[in-house]
Design an enzyme around this catalytic site. Structure first.
Site, short mmCIF file in Angstrom:
data_model
loop_
_atom_site.label_atom_id
_atom_site.label_comp_id
_atom_site.label_asym_id
_atom_site.label_seq_id
_atom_site.Cartn_x
_atom_site.Cartn_y
_atom_site.Cartn_z
CG ASN A 29 -7.97 -4.28 1.19
OD1 ASN A 29 -7.27 -3.30 1.46
ND2 ASN A 29 -7.48 -5.50 1.14
CG HIS A 32 -1.95 -1.05 1.25
ND1 HIS A 32 -3.23 -0.91 0.80
CD2 HIS A 32 -1.86 -2.34 1.67
CE1 HIS A 32 -3.90 -2.04 0.96
NE2 HIS A 32 -3.08 -2.93 1.48
CE1 TYR A 75 -2.17 -4.47 9.28
CE2 TYR A 75 -2.04 -2.40 8.10
CZ TYR A 75 -2.46 -3.70 8.18
OH TYR A 75 -3.17 -4.25 7.15
C1 HEM Z 1 -1.79 -10.92 7.59
C2 HEM Z 1 -2.23 -10.11 6.67
C3 HEM Z 1 -1.74 -8.70 6.52
C4 HEM Z 1 -0.59 -8.13 6.97
C5 HEM Z 1 0.50 -8.79 7.76
C6 HEM Z 1 -0.60 -6.76 6.54
C7 HEM Z 1 0.41 -5.86 6.75
C8 HEM Z 1 0.44 -4.58 6.30
C9 HEM Z 1 1.54 -3.67 6.43
C10 HEM Z 1 2.88 -4.03 7.05
C11 HEM Z 1 1.16 -2.49 5.90
C12 HEM Z 1 2.01 -1.24 5.80
C13 HEM Z 1 1.65 -0.36 6.94
C14 HEM Z 1 2.51 0.87 7.07
O1 HEM Z 1 3.69 0.86 6.71
O2 HEM Z 1 1.98 1.87 7.58
C15 HEM Z 1 -0.17 -2.63 5.46
C16 HEM Z 1 -0.91 -1.64 4.93
C17 HEM Z 1 -2.23 -1.77 4.68
N1 HEM Z 1 -2.99 -2.91 4.78
FE1 HEM Z 1 -2.40 -4.69 5.36
N2 HEM Z 1 -1.76 -6.50 5.89
C18 HEM Z 1 -2.48 -7.68 5.86
C19 HEM Z 1 -3.69 -7.87 5.30
C20 HEM Z 1 -4.50 -6.86 4.96
C21 HEM Z 1 -5.89 -6.99 4.68
C22 HEM Z 1 -6.69 -8.29 4.73
C23 HEM Z 1 -6.34 -5.74 4.44
C24 HEM Z 1 -7.73 -5.32 4.15
C25 HEM Z 1 -8.71 -5.68 4.92
C26 HEM Z 1 -5.25 -4.82 4.54
C27 HEM Z 1 -5.33 -3.47 4.38
C28 HEM Z 1 -4.27 -2.61 4.43
C29 HEM Z 1 -4.35 -1.21 4.12
C30 HEM Z 1 -5.58 -0.45 3.71
C31 HEM Z 1 -3.08 -0.69 4.27
C32 HEM Z 1 -2.64 0.73 3.98
C33 HEM Z 1 -2.85 1.60 5.16
C34 HEM Z 1 -2.50 3.02 4.79
O3 HEM Z 1 -3.23 3.62 3.99
O4 HEM Z 1 -1.49 3.52 5.28
N3 HEM Z 1 -4.14 -5.53 4.87
N4 HEM Z 1 -0.60 -3.92 5.70
#
Ligand code: HEM
Length: 810
Positions: A247, A174, A461
């Site tokens: 999402n 993202h 996160y």
């Molecule tokens: C085990 C599964 C998941 C892991 C380990 C994970 C991990 C991460 C990480 C490390 C980031 C970067 C955060 C940052 O640097 O600030 C991120 C961003 C994000 N993730 Fe996940 N994620 C997973 C699954 C999902 C799922 C299922 C969704 C949706 C429901 C999702 C939605 C998002 C969104 C929207 C962001 C961006 C947030 C922003 O706008 O800064 N992720 N995720």
């Protein structure tokens, strides 16, 4: 209440007390002697009184047992006789322009509104970071005008050093995103469901900051990649920050956090050559997903038009996992969160997305920015599907499985309120880049389910943000700070902003009267005391529940619920993506997987790939599959939500050239603008264009700098001379062809019908062009009002897939 200060001692004892009260390494032997006109002595006496008022820790017994566990008690406190007691220093009343005054009681100034950090340099002199005015910002310091630059040039060195460190690591996923401020407004109190602050009063307003994103690409990648979109909302509630990190697709590829790094490694650019950027059409992605059949349902969504939103304002958002809502009585239900856009759900088509990514890689960022600047605020309704644990037990699928959705026909969505995005950030880096969302950020009234994917996210996160944002204090970055009070004993670390008053940074304490004290169950966050279901065998284990093994039922449901055009697009997307795969066996394995979801789809994809023989279906992981509750769900089609205000924020190109019918242009422009559409005059070049009747129109865009595919619809005004001029520009035919091929509405006026023929648009003239169903509105001279009305009606339908062909005819 603490005791009052001791009676004033006398003589030499008073001096001894004063001396003792000034020592920081060995206190007074006894407090009986002192001098109450001496601040240090008073502080020592009052400190002793405060400590004595808490002779033991009354909370200890309540720390044990299940009942106490679900209803923790509040901490005990004692009130100091004066503020002196809890001060860090007796000298805190020494004021200056820098230190300001004494800390306000109970106040944490790091969470003040963002005004405290906004900077406006209007009328100000340029300075260094130390506030020293810079006399010359053009030249480095040299020995003579041609001489060597000098190391002592602290102004140049400060400037370069800061510049050298302007970048921070991008998000691991993202990375590419855009964000806006806004508010959430509660429709009616939903206290039967939850005590969560945003939902406890009709009309209550909660500030939000919302970031939309793509997943695969790097920070500078294109907006219109085929990809899942992040939909992350930070609610700054009066009970703390709540992040709903969702999402635009309600399911996910995998079922357990253990597989997330594998998934992301597979989809990101391949590690040996760093390609492709922001695209899943490559070997490693399809190798992985075709070995992970639980991804089939999600693949249907990402191959559908859902993965190509027209705008962030026209896509849904989902919390994906099952969460819990908890009311004041402690009763909890499961919920699935849904954001529904007021502008309806609308998408791009693939050819259009590809072209836009070249002409305007910032397409969604620009759209969000322009909508907000122009007052066409993106708006979404938040709703929840509510179900109990007992209901969930009866479902044919497991609600802890993130590859499954709860069909709306089974559990309808209950609206809770609306979110309006009405303010663009002042600074992209400070706000959009530095914002840190986290699924662990919940407030009283919201709780987790045992979804194993969610469990991993709760960890991931903050862990990654410690690196991305340079240490553990990123919660103090202004965009991340809550509006609710923050008081705890966390201290120090890189980039600490808060300056805590006093010497106590532990709990329990008596030296600060027990503060900050434990909130207890009445105010604080208490986890739902969910017991582990005793239906399953107990014990530490690495395995999934049986129902997780049904990998295809909902993939079948999704595909079956799409309109014919949407089904075609899914098939075409699989064809495209798999045609980019270089290993035939990966293609075959994917088609084998698709056969378990839809034979028709698998066959179509195979044909598209020139696969003459269908591979055998992949073996099933499930030994038995419960009958699905619904076979069709109309809510899964984009067509289900045309929107209340589908025209607001749409862009229309009106092609103009010298000799154009100016009256028609003005009329079209006015009618469109009145409906919230942004009509732009597009010429062969920008600048003035004289109409047939002599008015001077201004073309503010050109066919070169704003190619037609950037617009939602096209107006071709009449005027013979203009039509001839436009016909001489090769970009005109290209523009019309794109509009036609992308199934967008076209309004053709008078002589402009010649341009359709020039563009080689099929069946115009011989197959009934002008039919409203096909979205091409033909208007004779003098029919302007009716034609414009018909065009607006065609625009409300967004696309006219009845004229779509594969391969395209124009
Ligand atoms: C085990 C599964 C998941 C892991 C380990 C994970 C991990 C991460 C990480 C490390 C980031 C970067 C955060 C940052 O640097 O600030 C991120 C961003 C994000 N993730 Fe996940 N994620 C997973 C699954 C999902 C799922 C299922 C969704 C949706 C429901 C999702 C939605 C998002 C969104 C929207 C962001 C961006 C947030 C922003 O706008 O800064 N992720 N995720």
């Amino acid at each position: 209440m603490p005791n009052s200060p001791k009676a004033p001692p006398s003589g030499g004892n008073a001096v001894a007390a004063k001396a003792a009260a000034r020592a920081t390494d060995s206190g007074p032997a006894a407090l009986a002697s002192g001098a109450t006109d001496d601040a240090a002595v008073v502080k020592a006496l009052q400190t002793n009184d405060l400590v004595a008022a808490m002779p033991f820790n009354p909370g200890k017994p309540g720390e044990h047992g299940f009942a106490n566990g679900v209803a923790p008690q509040a901490g005990s406190t004692a009130e100091p006789a004066s503020r002196l007691v809890t001060a860090s220093t007796l000298s805190e009343e020494t004021l200056s322009e820098k230190v300001g005054s004494v800390a306000l009681e109970g106040r944490n100034a790091t969470i003040e509104p963002l005004d405290r950090v906004r900077v406006d340099s209007t009328g100000q002199v340029l300075t260094t970071n130390q506030g020293v005015k810079v006399a010359d910002n053009q030249n480095s310091l040299k020995y003579g005008v041609r001489g060597p630059a000098l190391l002592e040039d602290f102004i140049l060195r400060e400037k370069l050093t800061h510049f050298d460190h302007e970048r921070i690591p991008e998000r691991i996923v993202h990375a590419r995103g855009s964000a806006a401020h806004g508010f959430f407004e509660c429709y009616e109190a939903a206290t039967d469901l939850t005590k969560a602050a945003p939902f406890n009063e009709a009309g209550k307003i909660t500030p939000v900051f919302t970031r939309f994103s793509t997943v695969q690409g790097e920070r500078g990648s294109k907006d219109t990649a085929r990809d899942v979109r992040g939909f992350a909302v930070k609610f700054y509630t009066d009970e703390g920050n709540w992040d709903l990190v969702g999402n635009n697709i309600p399911v996910f590829f995998i079922q357990d956090a253990m597989k997330f790094p594998d998934l992301v490694h597979a989809v990101k650019p391949e590690p040996h050559h760093g390609m492709p950027q922001a695209g899943s059409a490559h070997d490693t992605f399809w190798d992985f997903v075709s070995l992970m059949p639980e991804s089939t349902h999600m693949l249907m969504w990402v191959m559908s038009d859902r993965a190509l939103p027209r705008s962030y304002a026209t896509m849904q958002g989902f919390g994906v996992h099952s969460f819990r809502m908890v009311n004041a009585a402690g009763a909890s239900v499961f919920v699935k969160f849904h954001w529904t856009p007021k502008a309806g759900t609308h998408s791009l088509v693939w050819d259009e997305a590809v072209k836009i990514s070249g002409a305007d890689p910032d397409y969604h960022r620009r759209d969000l920015w322009e909508r907000i600047e122009s007052g066409a605020f993106p708006e979404y309704e938040l709703g929840v599907q509510v179900f109990t644990e007992e209901q969930a037990d009866q479902f044919s699928f497991d609600i802890l499985d993130a590859t499954k959705l709860v069909p709306e026909e089974l559990v309808p969505v209950r609206p809770l309120g609306r979110m309006v995005l009405n303010r663009n950030p002042d600074n992209f880096f400070a706000e959009t880049e530095q914002v840190a969302f986290c699924t662990a950020h919940v407030i009283p009234g919201i709780d987790f389910s045992n979804d194993p994917l969610l469990a991993g996210r709760i960890h991931s996160y903050v862990d990654t943000q410690i690196t991305r944002l340079g240490g553990p204090n990123f919660h103090e970055i202004p965009i991340n700070a809550p509006i609710a009070p923050v008081h705890n004993n966390q201290r120090d670390g890189l980039h600490r902003q808060a300056i805590p008053r006093g010497r106590v940074s532990y709990e329990p304490n008596s030296l600060a009267g027990g503060c900050p004290f434990q909130a207890g169950a009445t105010q604080g966050f208490v986890s739902v005391a969910a017991s582990i279901s005793n239906r399953e065998e107990q014990g530490k284990v690495r395995a999934k529940p049986e129902k997780f093994a049904d990998h295809y039922t909902q993939a079948t449901l999704f595909f079956a619920s799409q309109s014919p055009a949407e089904q075609d697009h899914i098939a075409n997307a699989f064809r495209f993506e798999l045609s980019k795969v270089t290993v035939p066996a990966i293609r075959e394995r994917t088609v084998a997987m698709l056969r378990n979801a839809s034979e028709a789809l698998a066959q179509k994809v195979a044909t598209g790939l020139g696969m003459e023989v269908l591979p055998a279906p992949l073996p099933l992981a499930a030994t038995s599959v419960a009958a699905a509750e619904v076979a069709l769900s109309s809510a899964l089609s984009l067509l289900h939500r045309p929107g209340d205000e589908p025209l607001k924020g749409r862009k229309v190109a009106i092609l103009v050239a010298p000799g154009v019918d100016g009256d028609f242009v003005m009329q079209a422009q006015e009618e469109l603008f009145a409906r919230g559409v942004v009509p732009r005059m597009v010429g062969s070049r920008i600048g003035p264009v004289r109409s047939a009747t002599g008015e001077v129109l201004q073309a503010d865009a050109s066919l070169e700098n704003e190619p037609g595919f950037l617009f939602d619809a096209l107006v071709l005004p009449g005027g013979q001379e203009a039509v001839e001029a436009l016909a001489r520009d090769g970009n005109t035919a290209q523009c019309i062809r794109d509009q036609f091929r992308h199934c967008k509405p076209i309004l053709v006026h008078g002589a402009a019908s010649e341009l359709l023929v020039l563009a080689g648009v099929p069946f115009v003239g011989d197959q009934g062009a002008g039919s409203d169903d096909l979205g091409v509105v033909l208007a004779e001279d003098g029919q302007a009002p009716a034609a414009i009305a018909a065009f607006l009606a065609a625009m409300e339908k967004h696309r006219h897939f009845a004229r779509e062909t594969d391969p395209p005819q124009a």
